[in-house]
Write an enzyme that holds these catalytic residues in place. Sequence first.
Site, PDB file in Angstrom:
ATOM      1  CE1 TYR A  58       2.857   6.218   1.745  1.00  0.00           C
ATOM      2  CE2 TYR A  58       0.904   7.560   2.113  1.00  0.00           C
ATOM      3  CZ  TYR A  58       1.580   6.358   2.261  1.00  0.00           C
ATOM      4  OH  TYR A  58       0.989   5.326   2.920  1.00  0.00           O
ATOM      5  CG  HIS A  77      -5.096   8.578   3.699  1.00  0.00           C
ATOM      6  ND1 HIS A  77      -3.831   8.867   3.225  1.00  0.00           N
ATOM      7  CD2 HIS A  77      -5.007   7.346   4.260  1.00  0.00           C
ATOM      8  CE1 HIS A  77      -3.021   7.853   3.486  1.00  0.00           C
ATOM      9  NE2 HIS A  77      -3.706   6.930   4.123  1.00  0.00           N
ATOM     10  NE  ARG A 134      -3.497   2.086   3.006  1.00  0.00           N
ATOM     11  CZ  ARG A 134      -4.586   2.666   2.497  1.00  0.00           C
ATOM     12  NH1 ARG A 134      -5.129   2.164   1.393  1.00  0.00           N
ATOM     13  NH2 ARG A 134      -5.120   3.727   3.062  1.00  0.00           N
TER      14      ARG A 134
END
Length: 315
Positions: free
Chosen positions: A293, A284, A261
Amino acid sequence: MDARAAQHQWLARYLAELATQRQLSPHTVAAYRRDLLELDTLAGAAAWEAIVHADIRRFASMLHARGQSARSIARKLSSWRGFYEWLSGHLALAANPVDGVRAPRRAKSLPKALSVDAAVQLVSGGAALRDHPEPFELCNRAMFELMYSSGLRVSELAGLDVAWSKPEPGCPAPLGWLDRDAGEVLVTGKGNKMRRVPVGSHAAAAIAAWLAVRPSAADGGNALFLSNRATRVSPRVVQLRLARHAAQAGSAVKVHPHVLRHSFASHVLQSSGDLRAVQEMLGHASIASTQVYTALDFQHLAAVYDQAHPRAKAK
């Protein structure tokens, strides 16, 4: 009823409401139960309404002294705070004693992710996939390709059905299903929210190969992925299969479903820079959860999903 039993009854009522009214998953409710039972142990004989801000600060300090991580303490404080917010509607509380109590600071850690080359080699089978694979190997490959292709949580993957079907009277609605015509999966994520996520061509091909040999489910159900007993695969089985597959493929790191993921999110974001799109695909609730990220840096980049994701287009 003695005071201790009354304390536990409040906990039971709260947990029941989490499960029925808020429809949290059994896993999430179990986590709340563990956190609240720890609060109960720390409180001892003190009544819920007698606990004050200083007590909660002391409890947090005790957990820290026992070596519990800042992340774990923060989660427990959140669980306790939610319980007291609910309890204030039933008991006369002067204030929520958890308000203003913070966990020790923790260093921000980046999620682990594979490089593009390592992720592609892992999910495509590598040396672990034989020329004439057994059905369970095709099932594994379809699961791993789909996790990397679509960034699914392991619980979302396990809950998928082959296709949408109308539930029988008295039966729960499906949690998710494959829409082969649209090239998507529909999944139920956290907070009981459903979302659509694209399925790349490599994952679609792996799923088609699996469905060609998939046996009937033992319970007559519609589960997309099956265990060796032909029952719906569990998240734990997916974890064990992926770890074993990665070891057989010669992976230098321990691989669990969340690594795929994270790899999905990192590779798509590095290619597209579209934080909002990645947030939506991951499910999210907050953009802050996705922003982590942006700190990841890889030498090998793929390109935007459908043009750039390394498993989105046939080569």
